[in-house]
Motif scaffolding. Sequence first.
Motif, short mmCIF file in Angstrom:
data_model
loop_
_atom_site.label_atom_id
_atom_site.label_comp_id
_atom_site.label_asym_id
_atom_site.label_seq_id
_atom_site.Cartn_x
_atom_site.Cartn_y
_atom_site.Cartn_z
N PHE A 13 0.93 -1.16 -0.12
CA PHE A 13 0.03 0.03 0.10
C PHE A 13 0.93 1.04 0.03
O PHE A 13 1.44 1.55 1.04
N ILE A 16 3.94 0.88 2.29
CA ILE A 16 3.81 0.00 3.11
C ILE A 16 3.79 -1.50 2.42
O ILE A 16 2.92 -1.71 1.76
N ALA A 18 2.73 -4.60 3.14
CA ALA A 18 1.66 -5.29 4.18
C ALA A 18 2.12 -6.61 4.18
O ALA A 18 1.97 -7.33 5.28
N PRO A 37 1.25 -9.81 15.68
CA PRO A 37 0.91 -8.63 16.42
C PRO A 37 0.14 -7.69 15.55
O PRO A 37 -0.07 -7.93 14.17
N ASN A 38 -0.29 -6.54 16.05
CA ASN A 38 -1.15 -5.54 15.32
C ASN A 38 -0.22 -5.13 14.29
O ASN A 38 1.03 -4.92 14.23
N GLY A 39 -0.91 -4.87 13.01
CA GLY A 39 -0.15 -4.40 11.95
C GLY A 39 0.68 -5.60 11.06
O GLY A 39 1.33 -5.16 10.29
N ALA A 40 0.63 -6.68 11.55
CA ALA A 40 1.64 -7.78 10.93
C ALA A 40 1.09 -7.98 9.52
O ALA A 40 2.21 -8.50 8.77
N GLY A 41 0.00 -7.78 9.23
CA GLY A 41 -0.26 -8.17 7.71
C GLY A 41 -1.41 -9.27 7.83
O GLY A 41 -1.62 -9.89 6.65
N LYS A 42 -2.08 -9.61 8.82
CA LYS A 42 -2.93 -10.76 8.92
C LYS A 42 -4.23 -10.44 8.03
O LYS A 42 -4.62 -11.29 7.10
N THR A 43 -4.72 -9.24 8.26
CA THR A 43 -6.18 -8.84 7.50
C THR A 43 -5.84 -8.90 5.88
O THR A 43 -6.55 -9.26 5.19
N THR A 44 -4.77 -8.32 5.79
CA THR A 44 -4.58 -8.08 4.42
C THR A 44 -3.89 -9.40 3.72
O THR A 44 -4.62 -9.69 2.72
N HIS A 192 -5.24 -12.94 17.53
CA HIS A 192 -4.48 -12.21 18.60
C HIS A 192 -4.26 -13.36 19.74
O HIS A 192 -3.52 -13.40 20.61
#
Length: 306
Positions: A13, A16, A18, A37-44, A192
């Motif tokens: 992105f 970034i 991701a 962790p938060n922002g690691a790229g799981k949702t992407t 998480h």
Amino acid sequence: MFAIQVKNIKKTFENIIAVDNVNFNVEKGEIFGFLGPNGAGKTTAIRLLTGILMPDFGNVFIEGIDLVKNPIKAKMMMGVIPEIGNVYADLTAKQNLYLAGKYYGLSKNTLEKKSEELLSTLGLYERRNDPVRTFSKGMKQRVSIACAIIHDPHILFLDEPTEGLDVQSRRLVIETIKHLNGKGSTIFLTTHNIEEANKLCQRVCIINKGKIVAIDKPEILKSTFEKTQSIEISFDQKINRNLFVSDFISKIDLYGDKWRLYTNDLDKTIKRVVTLAQKNDLKIISMKTYGPSLEEVFVRLTEVDR
Ligand SMILES: Nc1ncnc2c1ncn2[C@@H]1O[C@H](COP(=O)(O)OP(=O)(O)OP(=O)(O)O)[C@@H](O)[C@H]1O
């Protein structure tokens, strides 16, 4: 053939990265956890695997079907429960299920049968004719799950399925996942909640800053990356922390009335506390031993550079 095959996917992105050259396979019938962790790229990653996002590079195969070249066929194999619920708030629970069933081309008979069954097993039957906007978060999540599994998908994708749910809803969600898996569905979930992944998943993948840092069975990850064991002990009297100090006890913590002693030599530690109790006339109220935890592995692998 694998249920999911991910080859060199990358998603950026602007500046970034991701998801950064990620490769892995998920076996048919597996419960596979994606931790980070938060922002690691799981949702992407889950969006790339379900065709919501297109990768910059790489391929995703769903039961051998190329998701980019043949998206409809691949998507018919899957059920998707996104992080943010995707149910229609102004429709009733039953209407949401009927809409999802029609989307997957179910016949009227199958739709009626499956809706009744899912509304009952997910504890929604009494409220089936109420608009979803009047539901609690846990109930909305259950409607979302019912919609995603109405067509008996081969593969179910769940993004943080139990996040923010109360104990009852959490249990129902977990039971539903296990039930579907028992019937042969492959489960891919992001979470998480490390303890939940430890209990539920046959394999976990730990992702940090878009890259895979470990992928294996939880027990293998624990024994490979973490040697520290611990004992939790409580006595009938208050004691001084200094009594535990020794070269084989690496950390001493007090939680309420229980001491937690971390060690690489469990045998010596147990002998030490028993001798200590005898010498000081202390009664041992409880003692438990703990192996290395997946949480410790997770922290170790994701704390670098954070
Ligand atoms: N649509 C987008 N536009 C710009 N950046 C994005 C977008 N989606 C994700 N990112 C960035 O990509 C990185 C990975 O985000 P992602 O949401 O995949 O992480 P995550 O592991 O799911 O995090 P969380 O656990 O907090 O949900 C983050 O730096 C995020 O800011």
